[in-house]
Scaffold this active site. Sequence first.
Site, PDB file in Angstrom:
ATOM      1  N   GLU A  17       0.828  -1.204   0.000  1.00  0.00           N
ATOM      2  CA  GLU A  17       0.000   0.000   0.000  1.00  0.00           C
ATOM      3  C   GLU A  17       0.865   1.259   0.000  1.00  0.00           C
ATOM      4  OE1 GLU A  17      -4.013  -1.495   2.234  1.00  0.00           O
ATOM      5  OE2 GLU A  17      -2.418  -0.794   3.527  1.00  0.00           O
ATOM      6  N   CYS A  46      -0.818   5.628  10.255  1.00  0.00           N
ATOM      7  CA  CYS A  46       0.389   4.948  10.717  1.00  0.00           C
ATOM      8  C   CYS A  46       0.038   3.624  11.380  1.00  0.00           C
ATOM      9  CB  CYS A  46       1.123   5.783  11.759  1.00  0.00           C
ATOM     10  SG  CYS A  46       1.633   7.381  11.185  1.00  0.00           S
ATOM     11  N   CYS A  90       3.386   8.551   1.065  1.00  0.00           N
ATOM     12  CA  CYS A  90       3.991   7.621   2.016  1.00  0.00           C
ATOM     13  C   CYS A  90       4.138   6.283   1.297  1.00  0.00           C
ATOM     14  CB  CYS A  90       3.041   7.518   3.218  1.00  0.00           C
ATOM     15  SG  CYS A  90       3.539   6.322   4.457  1.00  0.00           S
ATOM     16  N   CYS A 143       6.542  -6.944   6.984  1.00  0.00           N
ATOM     17  CA  CYS A 143       7.653  -6.436   7.789  1.00  0.00           C
ATOM     18  C   CYS A 143       8.055  -7.519   8.766  1.00  0.00           C
ATOM     19  CB  CYS A 143       7.215  -5.172   8.543  1.00  0.00           C
ATOM     20  SG  CYS A 143       8.570  -4.369   9.440  1.00  0.00           S
ATOM     21  N   CYS A 156       6.963  -5.029  15.731  1.00  0.00           N
ATOM     22  CA  CYS A 156       6.634  -4.039  16.753  1.00  0.00           C
ATOM     23  C   CYS A 156       5.210  -4.328  17.228  1.00  0.00           C
ATOM     24  CB  CYS A 156       6.748  -2.626  16.183  1.00  0.00           C
ATOM     25  SG  CYS A 156       8.414  -2.251  15.604  1.00  0.00           S
ATOM     26  N   CYS A 173       1.986  -2.425  15.835  1.00  0.00           N
ATOM     27  CA  CYS A 173       1.863  -2.160  14.397  1.00  0.00           C
ATOM     28  C   CYS A 173       1.236  -3.338  13.666  1.00  0.00           C
ATOM     29  CB  CYS A 173       3.239  -1.850  13.814  1.00  0.00           C
ATOM     30  SG  CYS A 173       3.185  -1.499  12.045  1.00  0.00           S
TER      31      CYS A 173
HETATM   32  N1  SAH Z   1       9.723   0.499   9.698  1.00  0.00           N
HETATM   33  C1  SAH Z   1       9.896   1.925   9.646  1.00  0.00           C
HETATM   34  C2  SAH Z   1       8.996   2.578   8.607  1.00  0.00           C
HETATM   35  C3  SAH Z   1       7.513   2.536   8.948  1.00  0.00           C
HETATM   36  S1  SAH Z   1       7.071   4.082   9.561  1.00  0.00           S
HETATM   37  C4  SAH Z   1       9.678   2.518  11.019  1.00  0.00           C
HETATM   38  O1  SAH Z   1       9.127   1.822  11.871  1.00  0.00           O
HETATM   39  O2  SAH Z   1      10.077   3.653  11.262  1.00  0.00           O
HETATM   40  C5  SAH Z   1       5.546   3.824  10.295  1.00  0.00           C
HETATM   41  C6  SAH Z   1       5.398   4.657  11.554  1.00  0.00           C
HETATM   42  O3  SAH Z   1       4.114   4.417  12.128  1.00  0.00           O
HETATM   43  C7  SAH Z   1       6.428   4.263  12.584  1.00  0.00           C
HETATM   44  O4  SAH Z   1       6.883   5.353  13.322  1.00  0.00           O
HETATM   45  C8  SAH Z   1       5.590   3.340  13.432  1.00  0.00           C
HETATM   46  O5  SAH Z   1       6.178   3.130  14.669  1.00  0.00           O
HETATM   47  C9  SAH Z   1       4.270   4.051  13.477  1.00  0.00           C
HETATM   48  N2  SAH Z   1       3.144   3.192  13.891  1.00  0.00           N
HETATM   49  C10 SAH Z   1       3.046   1.869  13.754  1.00  0.00           C
HETATM   50  N3  SAH Z   1       1.889   1.416  14.270  1.00  0.00           N
HETATM   51  C11 SAH Z   1       1.227   2.496  14.749  1.00  0.00           C
HETATM   52  C12 SAH Z   1      -0.034   2.671  15.391  1.00  0.00           C
HETATM   53  N4  SAH Z   1      -0.847   1.651  15.617  1.00  0.00           N
HETATM   54  N5  SAH Z   1      -0.393   3.919  15.746  1.00  0.00           N
HETATM   55  C13 SAH Z   1       0.411   4.975  15.473  1.00  0.00           C
HETATM   56  N6  SAH Z   1       1.609   4.863  14.871  1.00  0.00           N
HETATM   57  C14 SAH Z   1       2.021   3.633  14.510  1.00  0.00           C
END
Ligand code: SAH
Length: 346
Positions: free
Chosen positions: A92, A337, A105, A112, A116, A119
């Site tokens: 996406e 995000c 974006c 991935c 985390c 996420c």
């Molecule tokens: N893998 C890289 C690129 C992805 S960026 C990274 O983690 O930086 C995606 C962003 O969204 C990251 O800062 C991630 O931590 C954040 N994110 C992931 N899940 C989220 C959620 N449920 N709510 C808000 N932010 C989230």
Amino acid sequence: MEQVFVKNYTLPDLETWVESIGEARFRARQLFRHIYSRRIHSWSECSDLSKMFRVQLEFGAHLNALKMVEKLEASDDTVKYLFGLHDGQFIESVLIPDPPRCTLCISSQAGCSFQCKFCLTGALGFKRNLSTAEIIDQICQVQQDQGARRRITNIVFMGMGEPLANYASVLQAIRIMVDPNGLAFSHRRITLSTVGLVPQLRRLGKESPVNLAISLHASDDALRSELMPINRKYPLPELLSACREYPLPPRKRITFEYILLDGINDSPKQARELVRILHGVRAKVNLIPFNPANPDFGSGYRRPSEGRILAFQEVLQRAQLTAMIRQSRGTDIGAACGQLVARSSG
Ligand code: SAH
């Protein structure tokens, strides 16, 4: 003839390829202009090339690496694109209009591997790295789809995947993005976000002046390791010293992303700890109130109250640390995000 994806190639690569099929070197520049400035849909639009060369391109060179499968528009104008890859995977990309800016974006991997806890992309697991062409084509196809309506001004590697875990393809894509004959973005308009892979981070600092964002999300090692397993490999002292030593251009800062999770990492004490660990780092902080996935994947996390979010921000600001609250965009279409999972809604 071997099939190639032209969007894998920088201009010098394309020159080599063009020569290898018996054409003059300068034809590569012509092709680059057709692909990235004129944004052609098919080789038949290149009327300044010989018939013979066009036939060679038709048979041997893929212009596109992605197939647009679905497009969803949110009530706030955010647009989420679902793309199919040639091997059946999906990714996406999210367009975020915010006049006069318009940010795209993009994804760097299908899925991935970093797991985390908060996420959704991580919860779905890792499929594979994207090729340079698959990274570049997200920009080309979204711009083609938007036409004259909106021009993409900024690129963020904040979609699916970890860009520094796909280092070579991502760096090659950045070269094409910043080439004045290619997509012609300034480095200042490209941001790479990472969980903090320290060796690749140090390498990036030497090789590319794009903006850097670090997904931090906790101010102590115990909590960060729980939320982001990669922290066990590269704990905070190591990550932050790489940040202190990062060669930033004048007046530039590293962005630290910090998801606010109710009752987990959002206390004033944790805010003060954040101030302390960022001491000596040229930093600004982006606070991202947690976005629940829709449907939730059982993470159990919640978004803090508005009061708690503001109180956290205030601690940072009182310590002269720039801290913005990132307003979530596209939540109603699962484009915010951590909500990217790449499956069709139909
Ligand atoms: N893998 C890289 C690129 C992805 S960026 C990274 O983690 O930086 C995606 C962003 O969204 C990251 O800062 C991630 O931590 C954040 N994110 C992931 N899940 C989220 C959620 N449920 N709510 C808000 N932010 C989230």
